[in-house]
Write a protein that holds these residues in place. Structure first.
Motif, mmCIF file in Angstrom:
data_model
loop_
_atom_site.group_PDB
_atom_site.id
_atom_site.type_symbol
_atom_site.label_atom_id
_atom_site.label_comp_id
_atom_site.label_asym_id
_atom_site.label_seq_id
_atom_site.Cartn_x
_atom_site.Cartn_y
_atom_site.Cartn_z
ATOM 1 N N ALA A 1 0.896 -1.141 -0.068
ATOM 2 C CA ALA A 1 0.105 0.103 0.003
ATOM 3 C C ALA A 1 0.912 1.183 -0.123
ATOM 4 C CB ALA A 1 -0.957 0.028 1.525
ATOM 5 N N GLN A 2 1.973 1.344 0.958
ATOM 6 C CA GLN A 2 2.795 2.256 0.761
ATOM 7 C C GLN A 2 3.451 2.727 -0.474
ATOM 8 O OE1 GLN A 2 5.086 1.211 4.377
ATOM 9 N NE2 GLN A 2 4.672 2.965 5.423
ATOM 10 N N ILE A 3 3.940 1.412 -1.114
ATOM 11 C CA ILE A 3 4.390 1.777 -2.661
ATOM 12 C C ILE A 3 3.380 2.402 -3.462
ATOM 13 C CG2 ILE A 3 5.277 0.421 -4.576
ATOM 14 C CD1 ILE A 3 6.986 0.564 -2.154
ATOM 15 N N LEU A 4 2.280 2.001 -3.423
ATOM 16 C CA LEU A 4 1.136 2.649 -4.468
ATOM 17 C C LEU A 4 0.878 3.933 -4.073
ATOM 18 C CD1 LEU A 4 -1.346 -0.675 -4.395
ATOM 19 C CD2 LEU A 4 -0.184 0.221 -6.385
ATOM 20 N N LEU A 5 0.830 4.349 -2.729
ATOM 21 C CA LEU A 5 0.596 5.795 -2.462
ATOM 22 C C LEU A 5 1.858 6.496 -2.719
ATOM 23 C CD1 LEU A 5 -1.023 4.973 0.992
ATOM 24 C CD2 LEU A 5 -2.235 5.808 -1.277
ATOM 25 N N CYS A 6 2.776 6.166 -2.454
ATOM 26 C CA CYS A 6 4.108 7.030 -2.771
ATOM 27 C C CYS A 6 4.360 7.001 -4.316
ATOM 28 C CB CYS A 6 5.405 6.122 -2.273
ATOM 29 S SG CYS A 6 7.113 7.117 -2.344
ATOM 30 N N TRP A 7 4.002 6.058 -5.068
ATOM 31 C CA TRP A 7 4.029 6.382 -6.582
ATOM 32 C C TRP A 7 3.295 7.457 -7.138
ATOM 33 C CZ3 TRP A 7 -0.093 6.187 -9.813
ATOM 34 C CH2 TRP A 7 0.013 5.945 -11.346
ATOM 35 N N ALA A 8 2.184 7.735 -6.533
ATOM 36 C CA ALA A 8 1.608 8.936 -6.721
ATOM 37 C C ALA A 8 1.879 10.267 -6.320
ATOM 38 C CB ALA A 8 -0.096 8.851 -6.427
ATOM 39 N N GLU B 1 13.299 3.290 -12.519
ATOM 40 C CA GLU B 1 12.778 1.861 -13.310
ATOM 41 C C GLU B 1 11.756 1.234 -12.342
ATOM 42 O OE1 GLU B 1 16.655 0.852 -10.670
ATOM 43 O OE2 GLU B 1 16.025 2.634 -11.503
ATOM 44 N N ASP B 2 11.624 1.355 -11.183
ATOM 45 C CA ASP B 2 10.556 0.720 -10.440
ATOM 46 C C ASP B 2 9.264 1.793 -11.007
ATOM 47 O OD1 ASP B 2 11.935 -1.339 -9.677
ATOM 48 O OD2 ASP B 2 12.481 -0.184 -7.620
ATOM 49 N N MET B 3 9.318 2.970 -10.885
ATOM 50 C CA MET B 3 8.109 3.533 -11.199
ATOM 51 C C MET B 3 7.773 3.439 -12.527
ATOM 52 S SD MET B 3 7.463 6.210 -8.730
ATOM 53 C CE MET B 3 6.693 7.712 -9.540
ATOM 54 N N THR B 4 8.633 3.329 -13.363
ATOM 55 C CA THR B 4 8.251 2.916 -14.691
ATOM 56 C C THR B 4 7.511 1.575 -14.901
ATOM 57 O OG1 THR B 4 10.182 4.178 -15.847
ATOM 58 C CG2 THR B 4 9.223 2.547 -17.134
ATOM 59 N N ALA B 5 8.062 0.517 -14.129
ATOM 60 C CA ALA B 5 7.388 -0.571 -14.055
ATOM 61 C C ALA B 5 6.078 -0.604 -13.571
ATOM 62 C CB ALA B 5 8.265 -1.537 -13.321
ATOM 63 N N LEU B 6 5.902 0.169 -12.578
ATOM 64 C CA LEU B 6 4.596 0.435 -11.843
ATOM 65 C C LEU B 6 3.365 1.089 -13.267
ATOM 66 C CD1 LEU B 6 5.389 1.545 -8.257
ATOM 67 C CD2 LEU B 6 4.244 -0.367 -9.019
ATOM 68 N N SER B 7 4.148 2.149 -13.719
ATOM 69 C CA SER B 7 3.274 2.710 -14.751
ATOM 70 C C SER B 7 2.868 1.963 -15.830
ATOM 71 C CB SER B 7 3.987 4.169 -14.928
ATOM 72 O OG SER B 7 4.045 4.892 -14.007
ATOM 73 N N ASN B 8 3.562 0.966 -16.404
ATOM 74 C CA ASN B 8 3.396 0.061 -17.415
ATOM 75 C C ASN B 8 2.331 -0.929 -17.241
ATOM 76 O OD1 ASN B 8 5.110 1.804 -19.015
ATOM 77 N ND2 ASN B 8 6.974 0.275 -18.792
ATOM 78 N N ARG B 9 1.852 -1.039 -16.023
ATOM 79 C CA ARG B 9 1.019 -2.094 -15.763
ATOM 80 C C ARG B 9 -0.132 -1.961 -16.539
ATOM 81 N NH1 ARG B 9 -3.695 -3.740 -13.163
ATOM 82 N NH2 ARG B 9 -3.697 -5.444 -12.074
#
Length: 290
Positions: free
Chosen positions: A232-239, A269-277
């Motif tokens: 959950a923290q990863i998803l929130l921090c992504w924003a 690279e992890d931000m990109t991986a998340l955004s490419n879902r």
């Protein structure tokens, strides 16, 4: 500066916390008081509600008791509510006054048109555009009368937002609150909001419910393990790492505490991986509203 205290300067010049506390589906006088008590203790200073949530009165009662407890004044909080689709049109100013009465405060910091359509009106009908236009003019009146400091929209697509920006009313929305997470993010909408100085605010940051909840996504889990954080923290921090405001909701104290504890950095690279879902919308779909 910590995300916990970071604020965004709205078009009006007012400062709005980047992280707020969401109250969707949280009802009941004691539950509302408990979660707001924990939220204020954790450092939240923005509260998001809506007429259709059915909890404005309980929030008002809770804040009456909790503000003195934390030595806070009304002006220390940023309170948002939203217009019910059943009140679209000339009744919008009256709806603002009703929310203020329910919340037991003298004004609202932000009031949003909750949905581009109106209750009982077919999504393809041109009446929707006429009613949301009337709502906006009514909210400008509420702003001029001091009932609300900032006005904005929710669930507006690029088309809805462009329609409003091209109107002759002369007041831009301060915020556009939309479904926004790694599975649902519209780059053209973000670009338009940045261009116009409109704060993009995310709801449903964790995706859907059950198996559709993104905290179960393997990419999210792997990044969480790498950083020693919760999914959950990863998803929130992504924003928030993209300067997108969030309003996570929670009923448990430990989750309320964790949702505002986002002082870490996700690698590019992890931000990109998340955004490419794969794209997948979990909440309401406003794209078909005329």
């Amino acid at each position: 500066m910590s995300y916990k205290t970071r604020k965004f300067q709205l078009i009006s010049g007012d400062l709005m916390p980047l992280i707020g506390f969401g109250t969707f589906q949280i009802r009941g006088q004691q539950l509302i008081k408990d979660v707001l008590n924990w939220a204020l203790a954790a450092g939240y200073r923005a509260i998001d509600t809506a007429a259709v949530y059915g909890n404005e009165s309980d929030i008002g009662l809770a804040l009456k008791d909790l503000l003195p407890k934390y030595n806070l004044q009304r002006e220390d909080l940023f309170i948002t509510s939203k217009l019910s689709p059943s009140d679209q049109g000339d009744k919008a100013c009256d709806a603002v006054a009703a929310s203020i009465k329910n919340l037991q405060c003298d004004y609202l910091d932000l009031y949003l048109i909750h949905w581009p359509g109106a209750s009982g009106v077919p999504t393809e009908s041109e009446v929707n555009a006429k009613l949301r236009s009337a709502s906006w003019q009514s909210l400008i009146k509420a702003k001029d009368e001091g009932l609300v400091r900032n006005i904005g929209v929710s669930n507006y697509t690029v088309r809805h937002l462009t329609e409003l920006l091209n109107s002759s009313y002369g007041v831009k929305p301060a915020v556009n609150q939309v479904e926004w997470h790694p599975g649902c993010h519209q780059d053209d909408l973000k670009q338009l909001c940045v261009q116009e100085g409109i704060l993009l605010q995310a709801y449903s940051s964790l995706g859907g419910t059950g198996n559709k909840n993104l905290i179960r996504d393997p990419t999210v889990i792997n990044i969480a393990l790498k950083l020693g954080k919760s999914p959950a923290q990863i998803l929130l921090c992504w924003a928030v790492q993209q300067n997108i405001a969030i309003i996570p909701k929670a009923r448990a104290k430990e989750r309320i505490d964790a949702n505002i504890d986002l002082d870490f950095v996700i690698a590019e690279e992890d931000m990109t991986a998340l955004s490419n879902r794969k794209h997948e919308r979990f909440a309401w779909d406003p794209t078909k509203v005329h």
